[in-house]
Design a protein around this motif. Structure first.
Motif, mmCIF file in Angstrom:
data_model
loop_
_atom_site.group_PDB
_atom_site.id
_atom_site.type_symbol
_atom_site.label_atom_id
_atom_site.label_comp_id
_atom_site.label_asym_id
_atom_site.label_seq_id
_atom_site.Cartn_x
_atom_site.Cartn_y
_atom_site.Cartn_z
ATOM 1 N N VAL A 257 0.694 -1.315 0.064
ATOM 2 C CA VAL A 257 -0.020 0.088 0.036
ATOM 3 C C VAL A 257 0.806 1.212 0.002
ATOM 4 C CG1 VAL A 257 -1.351 1.369 1.516
ATOM 5 C CG2 VAL A 257 -2.047 -1.104 1.219
ATOM 6 N N ARG A 258 2.061 1.290 0.824
ATOM 7 C CA ARG A 258 2.694 2.286 1.034
ATOM 8 C C ARG A 258 3.593 2.718 -0.580
ATOM 9 N NH1 ARG A 258 5.708 1.302 6.832
ATOM 10 N NH2 ARG A 258 4.379 2.597 8.053
ATOM 11 N N LYS A 259 3.929 1.652 -1.182
ATOM 12 C CA LYS A 259 4.444 1.728 -2.567
ATOM 13 C C LYS A 259 3.517 2.200 -3.548
ATOM 14 C CE LYS A 259 8.173 -1.863 -2.329
ATOM 15 N NZ LYS A 259 8.585 -3.035 -2.858
ATOM 16 N N ALA A 260 2.269 1.975 -3.152
ATOM 17 C CA ALA A 260 1.098 2.265 -4.267
ATOM 18 C C ALA A 260 0.825 3.897 -4.018
ATOM 19 C CB ALA A 260 -0.104 1.526 -4.102
ATOM 20 N N GLU A 261 1.061 4.247 -2.879
ATOM 21 C CA GLU A 261 0.701 5.811 -2.623
ATOM 22 C C GLU A 261 1.865 6.440 -2.815
ATOM 23 O OE1 GLU A 261 -2.200 6.916 -0.986
ATOM 24 O OE2 GLU A 261 -2.764 5.180 -1.476
ATOM 25 N N HIS A 262 3.188 6.034 -2.893
ATOM 26 C CA HIS A 262 4.038 6.791 -3.232
ATOM 27 C C HIS A 262 4.000 7.032 -4.679
ATOM 28 C CE1 HIS A 262 8.281 8.193 -3.520
ATOM 29 N NE2 HIS A 262 8.492 7.372 -4.470
ATOM 30 N N ARG A 263 3.537 6.161 -5.663
ATOM 31 C CA ARG A 263 3.504 6.109 -7.005
ATOM 32 C C ARG A 263 2.398 7.267 -7.221
ATOM 33 N NH1 ARG A 263 4.176 0.435 -6.897
ATOM 34 N NH2 ARG A 263 1.830 0.212 -7.069
ATOM 35 N N LYS A 264 1.299 7.241 -6.461
ATOM 36 C CA LYS A 264 0.409 8.225 -6.624
ATOM 37 C C LYS A 264 1.068 9.698 -6.316
ATOM 38 C CE LYS A 264 -3.420 5.348 -5.074
ATOM 39 N NZ LYS A 264 -4.628 5.252 -4.134
ATOM 40 N N ALA A 265 1.659 9.561 -5.103
ATOM 41 C CA ALA A 265 2.157 11.158 -4.786
ATOM 42 C C ALA A 265 3.125 11.558 -5.624
ATOM 43 C CB ALA A 265 2.746 10.820 -3.525
ATOM 44 N N SER A 266 4.099 10.668 -6.362
ATOM 45 C CA SER A 266 4.869 11.193 -7.359
ATOM 46 C C SER A 266 4.226 11.904 -8.706
ATOM 47 C CB SER A 266 5.854 9.862 -7.947
ATOM 48 O OG SER A 266 5.162 9.048 -8.502
ATOM 49 N N MET A 267 2.981 11.254 -9.057
ATOM 50 C CA MET A 267 2.188 11.853 -9.980
ATOM 51 C C MET A 267 1.797 13.098 -9.815
ATOM 52 S SD MET A 267 1.457 11.747 -13.048
ATOM 53 C CE MET A 267 1.719 10.019 -13.734
ATOM 54 N N ARG A 268 1.122 13.133 -8.563
ATOM 55 C CA ARG A 268 0.372 14.318 -7.907
ATOM 56 C C ARG A 268 1.475 15.508 -7.885
ATOM 57 N NH1 ARG A 268 -1.193 11.257 -4.014
ATOM 58 N NH2 ARG A 268 -0.641 13.026 -2.220
ATOM 59 N N ALA A 269 2.767 15.258 -7.719
ATOM 60 C CA ALA A 269 3.547 16.359 -7.377
ATOM 61 C C ALA A 269 3.604 17.389 -8.406
ATOM 62 C CB ALA A 269 4.935 15.873 -7.201
ATOM 63 N N LYS A 270 2.995 16.800 -9.731
ATOM 64 C CA LYS A 270 3.154 17.934 -10.756
ATOM 65 C C LYS A 270 2.248 18.920 -10.782
ATOM 66 C CE LYS A 270 4.498 14.463 -14.395
ATOM 67 N NZ LYS A 270 4.026 13.755 -15.720
ATOM 68 N N VAL A 271 1.431 18.902 -9.902
ATOM 69 C CA VAL A 271 0.259 19.757 -9.908
ATOM 70 C C VAL A 271 0.711 20.840 -8.802
ATOM 71 C CG1 VAL A 271 -0.890 19.045 -7.446
ATOM 72 C CG2 VAL A 271 -2.392 20.222 -9.426
ATOM 73 N N GLU A 272 2.014 20.658 -8.074
ATOM 74 C CA GLU A 272 2.258 21.750 -7.355
ATOM 75 C C GLU A 272 3.295 22.932 -8.065
ATOM 76 O OE1 GLU A 272 1.407 21.999 -4.232
ATOM 77 O OE2 GLU A 272 0.400 20.125 -4.159
ATOM 78 N N HIS A 273 3.697 22.123 -9.384
ATOM 79 C CA HIS A 273 4.560 23.235 -9.986
ATOM 80 C C HIS A 273 3.970 24.534 -10.339
ATOM 81 C CE1 HIS A 273 7.228 19.295 -11.189
ATOM 82 N NE2 HIS A 273 6.948 19.543 -10.112
ATOM 83 N N PRO A 274 2.817 24.439 -11.056
ATOM 84 C CA PRO A 274 2.032 25.714 -11.492
ATOM 85 C C PRO A 274 1.703 26.608 -10.202
ATOM 86 C CG PRO A 274 1.009 23.858 -12.498
ATOM 87 C CD PRO A 274 1.825 23.243 -11.582
ATOM 88 N N PHE A 275 1.580 25.959 -9.073
ATOM 89 C CA PHE A 275 1.154 26.844 -7.805
ATOM 90 C C PHE A 275 2.594 27.463 -7.420
ATOM 91 C CE2 PHE A 275 -2.151 23.645 -6.425
ATOM 92 C CZ PHE A 275 -3.164 24.265 -6.986
ATOM 93 N N ARG A 276 3.742 26.742 -7.449
ATOM 94 C CA ARG A 276 4.951 27.385 -7.050
ATOM 95 C C ARG A 276 5.393 28.682 -7.959
ATOM 96 N NH1 ARG A 276 9.719 28.468 -8.573
ATOM 97 N NH2 ARG A 276 9.426 27.576 -10.582
ATOM 98 N N VAL A 277 4.906 28.408 -9.352
ATOM 99 C CA VAL A 277 5.195 29.571 -10.554
ATOM 100 C C VAL A 277 4.531 30.758 -9.982
ATOM 101 C CG1 VAL A 277 5.051 29.988 -12.629
ATOM 102 C CG2 VAL A 277 6.151 27.877 -12.288
ATOM 103 N N VAL A 278 3.265 30.452 -9.603
ATOM 104 C CA VAL A 278 2.257 31.697 -9.648
ATOM 105 C C VAL A 278 2.506 32.166 -8.235
ATOM 106 C CG1 VAL A 278 -0.038 32.182 -9.264
ATOM 107 C CG2 VAL A 278 0.319 30.666 -10.814
ATOM 108 N N LYS A 279 2.707 31.586 -7.270
ATOM 109 C CA LYS A 279 3.121 32.059 -5.990
ATOM 110 C C LYS A 279 4.547 32.983 -5.666
ATOM 111 C CE LYS A 279 -0.475 29.958 -2.924
ATOM 112 N NZ LYS A 279 -0.781 29.062 -1.982
ATOM 113 N N ARG A 280 5.570 31.677 -6.271
ATOM 114 C CA ARG A 280 6.733 32.527 -5.965
ATOM 115 C C ARG A 280 7.530 33.242 -7.156
ATOM 116 N NH1 ARG A 280 5.320 32.110 -1.677
ATOM 117 N NH2 ARG A 280 5.634 30.367 -0.403
ATOM 118 N N GLN A 281 7.189 32.642 -8.243
ATOM 119 C CA GLN A 281 7.780 33.274 -9.451
ATOM 120 C C GLN A 281 7.014 34.689 -9.707
ATOM 121 O OE1 GLN A 281 10.479 31.994 -11.127
ATOM 122 N NE2 GLN A 281 10.675 33.356 -12.916
#
Length: 327
Positions: A257-281
């Motif tokens: 289960v932990r490995k499956a959650e890690h795979r989900k999290a690695s994919m979901r991490a992409k959604v944080e990139h636009p937030f970083r650009v808008v808030k920090r950049q």
């Protein structure tokens, strides 16, 4: 063509490029100017008996710089007088009138009144889709809180009635939420909605899907989302609560289960990139305006610009332009 001023001539002869100049040169290449001008032109005032309006392209360039550098209307006007690189990007010079803060304000109001921010995002995404950078085979959905001033020291003597407070973890926040749907392959934003901060993330999930995706990734705040979306053959990857995983007995099942959650999290991490650009950049630390409508137009414009910034290297390579470098 008018003669350039001594200040602009001195600027043109300098040897070193700043990071801001490199950024503006990159954006000058990747922004689809012709398409955006075509969207705005039907709503822009034409020359009549009164004062001749500024060139539409100059006003659009000023508006985008205002978003990139998080400048207020008065600050944008002063920056045009003080910073030669901004004048050059806007196709302005000191021998001609510089748009004042009221003109800059009126241009923004024109875009807001005609809901052109959504059209700008669609036009940018259409370009990226044609270039093969926006595939839309899967979506990642998420939301972020954007704080608003909680002070009541204003003319109305109250906080913004369209903003609300919410608790995240052990901390309280007052403001709004920006909800986005992101392309799972590229991490580019395809859909944006906004709400008050107290609305549950899952309430917006239907509006964040474009209808062509085959898979959706989301965090544990979107549990129950499959029941809200009436679509068959849509595969959901929703994160489990950490507390639920912690309750599982130690062993192979829990490790799996932990490995499956890690795979989900690695994919979901992409959604944080636009937030970083808008808030920090682009400096979206707090909401810029009062009310959801104006802030929605601002946020949608920023996400459209973040898409261009995130793929600027690929777009410049496709056009055969060598990326400029700061000295």
């Amino acid at each position: 063509m008018s003669q350039i001023s001594f200040a602009d001539a001195e600027y043109a002869g300098k040897r070193k490029k700043t990071r801001r100049e490199v950024f503006l040169e990159e954006m000058d290449v990747v922004v689809p100017w012709r398409v955006l001008l075509k969207i705005i032109e039907p709503h822009y005032p034409v020359a009549g008996r009164g004062r001749r309006p500024y060139a539409l392209e100059s006003m659009l360039r000023v508006h985008l710089m205002q978003n990139w550098f998080a400048l207020s209307d008065p600050a944008m006007e002063e920056a045009l007088y003080e910073i030669a690189s901004l004048r050059s990007f806007a196709r302005l010079n000191l021998n001609e009138p510089i748009p004042d803060e009221t003109t800059i304000l009126n241009f923004r109001h024109l875009l807001e009144a005609n809901d052109l921010a959504d059209d700008i995002l669609k036009a940018v995404n259409a370009l990226l889709a044609r270039k093969g950078l926006l595939l839309k085979r899967g979506s990642i959905v998420d939301a972020t809180i954007i704080a608003a001033p909680s002070s009541t020291k204003n003319a109305e003597g109250e906080r913004d009635p369209e903003m609300h407070q919410t608790k995240k973890g052990n901390q309280w926040f007052f403001g709004m939420k920006a909800h986005i749907g992101v392309d799972a392959d590229s991490g580019l934003v395809h859909t944006v909605t906004t709400t008050a901060a107290n609305e549950a993330d899952v309430e917006q999930v239907t509006d964040l899907l474009h209808g062509k995706e085959e898979q959706v990734w989301a965090d544990s705040g979107y549990r129950g989302a499959p029941a809200r979306v009436d679509r068959e053959n849509l595969q959901w990857h929703i994160a489990a609560r950490p507390s639920d995983i912690a309750k599982l007995p130690e062993g192979r099942a829990k490790t799996k289960v932990r490995k499956a959650e890690h795979r989900k999290a690695s994919m979901r991490a992409k959604v944080e990139h636009p937030f970083r650009v808008v808030k920090r950049q682009f400096g979206l630390v707090k909401v810029r305006f009062r009310g959801l409508a104006k802030n929605t137009a601002h946020v949608v414009t920023l996400f459209a610009l973040s898409n261009l910034w995130m793929v600027r290297k690929q777009l410049m390579a496709m056009t055969g332009v060598v990326r400029p470098k700061a000295a």
